[in-house]
Scaffold this active site. Structure first.
Site, PDB file in Angstrom:
ATOM      1  N   ARG A 228       2.808  -3.011 -12.403  1.00 55.20           N
ATOM      2  CA  ARG A 228       3.164  -4.224 -11.665  1.00 55.20           C
ATOM      3  C   ARG A 228       4.028  -5.076 -12.589  1.00 55.20           C
ATOM      4  NH1 ARG A 228       2.017  -1.849  -7.833  1.00 55.20           N
ATOM      5  NH2 ARG A 228       0.520  -2.309  -6.190  1.00 55.20           N
ATOM      6  N   GLU A 257       9.452  -9.487  -7.449  1.00 57.06           N
ATOM      7  CA  GLU A 257      10.075  -8.557  -6.488  1.00 57.06           C
ATOM      8  C   GLU A 257      10.312  -9.223  -5.143  1.00 57.06           C
ATOM      9  OE1 GLU A 257       7.687  -4.724  -8.222  1.00 57.06           O
ATOM     10  OE2 GLU A 257       8.031  -4.765  -6.080  1.00 57.06           O
ATOM     11  N   HIS A 275      11.009   0.071  -7.121  1.00 53.73           N
ATOM     12  CA  HIS A 275       9.582   0.312  -6.848  1.00 53.73           C
ATOM     13  C   HIS A 275       9.373   1.618  -6.065  1.00 53.73           C
ATOM     14  CE1 HIS A 275       5.520  -1.962  -6.595  1.00 53.73           C
ATOM     15  NE2 HIS A 275       5.325  -0.659  -6.674  1.00 53.73           N
TER      16      HIS A 275
HETATM   17  C1  GLV Z   1       2.415   1.006  -5.593  1.00 52.20           C
HETATM   18  O1  GLV Z   1       2.894   0.231  -6.375  1.00 52.20           O
HETATM   19  C2  GLV Z   1       1.002   1.176  -5.428  1.00 52.20           C
HETATM   20  O2  GLV Z   1       0.220   0.380  -5.989  1.00 52.20           O
HETATM   21  O3  GLV Z   1       0.604   2.094  -4.709  1.00 52.20           O
END
Ligand code: GLV
Ligand code: GLV
Length: 314
Positions: A228, A257, A275
């Site tokens: 993250r 983001e 991402h």
């Molecule tokens: C993506 O970032 C997830 O947490 O699945």
């Protein structure tokens, strides 16, 4: 009638297997739109970009299940859900390999300057092989530091065996089943040639990679983040990249983001992806299947296997 709201389009072949009796709303929604739709819903499938907090849950009193279409669930106020008897579920396991593969994609790309090389080719100005052209960092035999020793961190480490790397991990828990060395964060940052982040975002990990952390890394080091964004202090990272404090970074996630600072967008020393950690057909299909299963089990009063606040219901 059971109402389920899905805040995005799910893979069609998975949705086709959901009970026909359910009323389903399935469309890309913002958090306020999702809340509006959930006021009379029994379950919601939400994305990591949806913020599910106490106000949301208070507005949606019929909700019994919040199935996050992601493994990370920092977008959901877990305590608020638990006190309201709402089951929160995520999608573990099915995206572990996809995410570790992507972290390796970033590691190799940043170490070997893949995007710079591609940009040179596409610019049409490549004048041929040169002894000193786009030299990068050695991967084979290097030291890999893994922050967060969960499923994805371990999968990252497993791949490092093929590259003959030494692996160390940083985690609050000791793992007696691995040959990898456990190191405190600072030691790991000093030791590693590659640092890859695989911890969840919590109060404890927020801003963990700050200026003082970056300051002890090797100047040849590469930092990879597929967890993250807010685990890294992005302003400190920009300083470290711009001053060549570290060699490069490979990033799949960002502090705010989908906003990405222009300096990062323009830096040749950063490889950026939007991402994509779990973005394989297979992983997304399995994630959707897990969410459907969580909704089905959860609204029937049982506790799904992938319920992250299961202790509340036992
Ligand atoms: C993506 O970032 C997830 O947490 O699945
Ligand atoms: C490089 O292409 C080499 O042959 O060494």
């Amino acid at each position: 009638m059971v109402k389920v709201v899905i805040g995005a389009q799910l893979p069609a072949e998975v949705r086709a297997s959901w009970p026909k009796a359910w009323e389903i709303v399935e469309q890309r929604l913002t958090t306020p739109e999702l809340e509006e739709q959930c006021r009379d819903a029994d379950a919601v499938v939400c994305l990591l970009s949806h913020r599910i907090d106490s106000a949301f849950l208070d507005a949606c009193q019929r909700l019994r299940v919040v199935a996050n279409y992601a493994v990370g669930y920092n977008n959901i106020d877990l305590d608020a859900a638990s006190t309201r008897d709402v089951k929160v579920c995520n999608t573990p396991d099915v995206l572990t390999d996809a995410t570790a593969d992507l972290a390796w994609t970033l590691l190799l790309s940043a170490a070997r300057r893949v995007t710079e090389g591609q940009n040179l080719m596409r610019s049409g100005s490549w004048a041929g092989w040169q002894p000193d052209q786009l030299l990068g960092q050695r991967v084979t035999g290097a030291n890999l530091g893994v922050i967060g020793w969960g499923r994805i961190g371990k999968a990252m480490a497993k791949r490092a065996e093929g590259f003959g790397m030494q692996v160390a991990y940083c985690s609050p828990r000791h793992d007696p089943s691995t040959d990898a060395r456990q190191m405190p964060l600072r030691k790991l940052l000093e030791w590693a040639d590659f640092v890859s982040i695989h911890c969840p975002l919590t109060e404890a990990t927020k801003g963990m990679i700050d200026a003082s952390a970056l300051a002890v890394m090797k100047s040849t080091a590469v930092l990879i983040n597929t967890s993250r964004g807010p685990v890294i202090d992005e302003t400190a990272l920009i300083d470290a990249i711009e001053s060549r404090r570290i060699f490069a970074a490979g990033m799949d996630v960002y502090e705010h983001e989908p906003k990405v600072p222009t300096v990062l967008l323009n830096s040749p020393h950063v490889v950026l992806l939007p991402h994509l950690g779990s973005a394989t057909f297979n992983a997304r299909r399995e994630m959707a299947r897990l969410c459907g299963e969580a909704v089905r089990v959860g609204i029937n009063g049982k506790v799904p296997d992938n319920c992250v606040n299961a202790e509340v219901f036992q």
